[in-house]
Motif scaffolding. Sequence first.
Motif, mmCIF file in Angstrom:
data_model
loop_
_atom_site.group_PDB
_atom_site.id
_atom_site.type_symbol
_atom_site.label_atom_id
_atom_site.label_comp_id
_atom_site.label_asym_id
_atom_site.label_seq_id
_atom_site.Cartn_x
_atom_site.Cartn_y
_atom_site.Cartn_z
ATOM 1 N N VAL A 186 25.468 58.043 29.618
ATOM 2 C CA VAL A 186 26.619 58.686 28.970
ATOM 3 C C VAL A 186 26.873 58.051 27.613
ATOM 4 O O VAL A 186 27.270 58.725 26.671
ATOM 5 N N ARG A 245 23.879 62.574 35.078
ATOM 6 C CA ARG A 245 23.029 63.341 34.167
ATOM 7 C C ARG A 245 22.344 62.440 33.148
ATOM 8 O O ARG A 245 21.867 62.916 32.121
ATOM 9 N N GLY A 246 22.336 61.146 33.390
ATOM 10 C CA GLY A 246 21.691 60.214 32.470
ATOM 11 C C GLY A 246 22.707 59.347 31.762
ATOM 12 O O GLY A 246 23.895 59.379 32.079
ATOM 13 N N GLY A 300 28.334 66.261 29.137
ATOM 14 C CA GLY A 300 28.786 66.715 30.444
ATOM 15 C C GLY A 300 30.135 66.174 30.875
ATOM 16 O O GLY A 300 30.743 66.704 31.799
ATOM 17 N N ARG A 328 27.317 55.121 32.518
ATOM 18 C CA ARG A 328 26.237 55.908 33.114
ATOM 19 C C ARG A 328 26.803 57.019 33.979
ATOM 20 O O ARG A 328 27.888 56.897 34.529
ATOM 21 N N GLN A 363 32.161 60.784 38.306
ATOM 22 C CA GLN A 363 31.039 61.185 37.462
ATOM 23 C C GLN A 363 30.387 60.072 36.649
ATOM 24 O O GLN A 363 29.242 60.222 36.235
ATOM 25 N N GLY A 376 24.060 62.143 28.292
ATOM 26 C CA GLY A 376 24.936 62.627 29.350
ATOM 27 C C GLY A 376 26.385 62.793 28.932
ATOM 28 O O GLY A 376 27.202 63.285 29.719
#
Length: 106
Positions: A17, A14-15, A42, A11, A72, A39
């Motif tokens: 992954v 940005r949501g 990103g 995770r 991240q 995600g």
Amino acid sequence: MGLEGGVWQVRGGRGPVGEIVVDEADFPWLHGTFTPGPGFAGVQDLFARELALADDEDWEAWEEVHDEIHRQVSLISPDGPVPEFLLHIEGDRAWFRWSDEPFDKE
């Protein structure tokens, strides 16, 4: 905690992954099929750079990228979040190790 067949989530801010379905347990590493989520775009370049730096044995730069990955994304086991992990993603494969305790930074 289930290992083979277990679904681990990656995770990020940005949501989702992605998800990893574990198909091989080779202590201390787990390997599995990676399915990207929305995600992943990103952070995809971070994972590619991390592997390239490891191949080049540029450990100082690798450590910086590894730390950025940790900032991240988080890794969620079938039983919940893990506090520490080392995760590699390449194509549709992922391999990782984790700890219930933070790694010693020394």
